[in-house]
Structure formats: C-alpha cells, structure tokens
Design a protein around this motif. Structure first.
Motif, PDB file in Angstrom:
ATOM      1  N   VAL A   1     -68.483 -65.165  -5.647  1.00 39.85           N
ATOM      2  CA  VAL A   1     -68.219 -64.130  -4.644  1.00 39.85           C
ATOM      3  C   VAL A   1     -66.858 -63.479  -4.858  1.00 39.85           C
ATOM      4  O   VAL A   1     -65.958 -64.062  -5.450  1.00 39.85           O
ATOM      5  CB  VAL A   1     -68.274 -64.709  -3.203  1.00 39.85           C
ATOM      6  N   ASN A   2     -66.728 -62.238  -4.356  1.00 34.37           N
ATOM      7  CA  ASN A   2     -65.446 -61.569  -4.101  1.00 34.37           C
ATOM      8  C   ASN A   2     -65.288 -61.474  -2.596  1.00 34.37           C
ATOM      9  O   ASN A   2     -66.252 -61.153  -1.897  1.00 34.37           O
ATOM     10  CB  ASN A   2     -65.423 -60.138  -4.637  1.00 34.37           C
ATOM     11  N   LEU A   3     -64.096 -61.694  -2.086  1.00 31.97           N
ATOM     12  CA  LEU A   3     -63.841 -61.463  -0.668  1.00 31.97           C
ATOM     13  C   LEU A   3     -63.607 -59.979  -0.425  1.00 31.97           C
ATOM     14  O   LEU A   3     -62.788 -59.353  -1.106  1.00 31.97           O
ATOM     15  CB  LEU A   3     -62.620 -62.242  -0.194  1.00 31.97           C
ATOM     16  N   GLY A   4     -64.345 -59.413   0.546  1.00 30.60           N
ATOM     17  CA  GLY A   4     -64.092 -58.027   0.941  1.00 30.60           C
ATOM     18  C   GLY A   4     -62.993 -57.963   1.981  1.00 30.60           C
ATOM     19  O   GLY A   4     -62.083 -57.144   1.913  1.00 30.60           O
ATOM     20  N   ASP A   5     -63.089 -58.866   2.963  1.00 31.25           N
ATOM     21  CA  ASP A   5     -62.065 -59.054   3.981  1.00 31.25           C
ATOM     22  C   ASP A   5     -62.252 -60.466   4.505  1.00 31.25           C
ATOM     23  O   ASP A   5     -62.951 -61.274   3.887  1.00 31.25           O
ATOM     24  CB  ASP A   5     -62.164 -57.992   5.099  1.00 31.25           C
TER      25      ASP A   5
END
Length: 296
Positions: free
Chosen positions: A176-180
C-alpha cells in the motif's frame, strides 16, 4: 487544429540551456537515446546505457532511488509536459516512450523516431512485458547480451529470495501507499508489486479488482478484513501521517499493527520495470525476514 509553436534554432536552444545552467550534451557511444518514461529510464540505466535526456530526474532519484542517474543526463522537466526545447537540443536519434505518453508522441516524432512500450494495462500482469521491453532495448541498442544477462540475474535474484522466504510463504502481504491518515492506495495482481509477490511465493492479501494496477482511495478499515496480512507500506508517506497514526486507537488496535506486521519499505517506482521489481523484492524480503525474527 491548434498550431504548435515553432522549435527554437540551435543557437536559441543553446542559449536556453546555458541560461538554465545545464550541461551541454555530449555524444555518447552508440545511438543517442532519450526517454520520457521512467520505466525505460531505469532499464537503460540498469543496462549501463544512460539516455542523453529524461524527465523529472530529481523526483526519479527520490522515488525510484536506483539505478543511479549520471550527472550528464539532461533533465527534461515534468513527464507529462517535457521541455521540448531541451529535448531538441539533446539531439536524440531515438526517443523511447510508453503507453502513458501517447498524446505527446506526434510532437516527439518531430524531433526523432519514437518507439513506445506498454508494460501496464488493466488486468494484465506487467512482469513479462517488462522483460520484453528490456530485451527489445538491448537488441535495438546493440547490447542484447547485457540485456539477457540482466534478465537472467533478475530471475536468479527472485528465485533466491523465494527460497529464503519459503518458511513465511503462508502469510499474505498487502502492498500500500498511504494517501492520508484515513485512506490508502492498494496494489493488485496487475501491478508490479502484486506480480513480484507471486514470484516470491507470497500471496497478495488484496484479491479484489484494481483500476490500472492500483485502487484508491481505500479506507483504513478495509485492513480489518485482512487481519493476518503483513502491511507493506511503500513511500511516499504524507508528512506527519505516521505520527498521527501512532496516536490512533483504531490503527493500533488493528491485528496487523498489534502483532508487529507493519513493513516500512524504502521508496520504489510503482510503475517501473525489472529494476523496480528487483528493488521491491529485495526490500520486502529484508523487511519480512526482520519482522519475523523480531516476532520470534
């Protein structure tokens, strides 16, 4: 039809380059190649055939990290809107593009012949297209033996990491990438991250559909459905996000976090070629083995 602005004269282009404080391009051995795509850029660098020009080099160094970009490569600015004056001045004899930049190709062809690759497509695994691109570049630039060697080294590295990870193959991973602090982007089976997981003998915990390799935004609550998964967190991470999450009761109550199954990786190009695949495999294996050792 909207008329395109004329290209500058060579004298004008030299003046532009000098004003920008950029080095004047020098003829490299063999074909002078430029690229507007990062997956091609990292592949050229891995094959020790650096282009004369490529886009967003400072960002590439931060996101892709490797291979190293030589100082003599001209930075063409943003990938979507490259500086055509600097590209013209670089005097490429061939420009490599990809399916992401089809709209720019008519104008690129005014400078030099264009060859384009398509690694990423909805629902299609990207690894074999990346192999095909590497092989095609090697043949085109007269370095076929080096390209075949790099492909073989990639296969060998993935096989060796797969063997090391065999004792942990039952545990799924979600990249995953964190968006917020409330949402993330997840990478599915048609992403390079997803396919590398398969080649390492690991399962991708995300089995739903994605949109062009990834899906966003996904609420953090979705992790509740995957309590056994290792969460492979890939930068960029929004400033202050981890500090905020560290104080979040919900985040800390997730079984993944509570049981020490958060893997914080280094930055990797999410739409890269074989170099990105190798970097992801290596960083993931190191983090996973370290986490399993810490968990006993």
């Amino acid at each position: 039809m909207i008329a395109l602005p004329p290209f500058p004269t060579r004298r004008g282009a030299l003046a532009l380059l000098a004003a920008a404080g950029l080095p004047l391009p020098a003829r490299a051995a063999g074909l002078r190649v430029a690229t507007v795509d990062w997956s091609v850029l990292e592949t050229l660098l891995a094959l020790e055939a650096p282009p004369v020009a490529a886009p967003e080099l400072r960002q590439f160094r931060e996101v892709a990290v490797e291979p190293e970009v030589p100082a003599g490569v001209t930075d063409l600015g943003l990938r979507g809107t490259v500086n055509f004056e600097l590209l013209l001045l670089s005097r490429p004899e061939l420009i490599y593009s990809s399916s992401f930049y089809v709209s720019s190709e008519p104008r690129l062809r005014r400078i030099a012949p264009v060859e384009s690759f398509s690694i990423y497509a909805p629902g299609r695994a990207p690894y074999e297209p990346a192999v095909a691109m590497t092989r095609s570049i090697g043949e085109r630039l007269g370095i076929a033996a080096g390209a075949e060697r790099y492909i073989a080294e990639t296969e060998a590295e993935l096989a060796a990491l797969r063997e090391r990870l065999k004792p942990h193959a039952a545990r799924p991973v979600i990249p995953v990438n964190l968006g917020d602090t409330r949402h993330f982007r997840v990478f599915g089976a048609d992403s390079m991250f997803g396919e590398v997981l398969t080649r390492l003998g690991l399962a991708n915990a995300w089995t739903d559909q994605t949109s062009y390799s990834a899906m966003a935004p996904i609420g953090l609550e979705a992790l509740v459905r995957m309590p056994d998964a290792f969460v492979a967190l890939i930068p960029p991470v929004p400033p202050g996000a981890m500090r905020t999450l560290a104080a979040s009761a919900f985040w800390n109550a997730l079984p993944n976090l509570r049981d020490g199954r958060l893997l914080e990786l280094g930055s990797i190009n999410p739409y890269g070629g074989l170099p990105a695949a190798r970097r992801f495999a290596r960083l993931l294996a190191e983090a996973l083995l370290k986490a399993e050792t810490a968990r006993g």
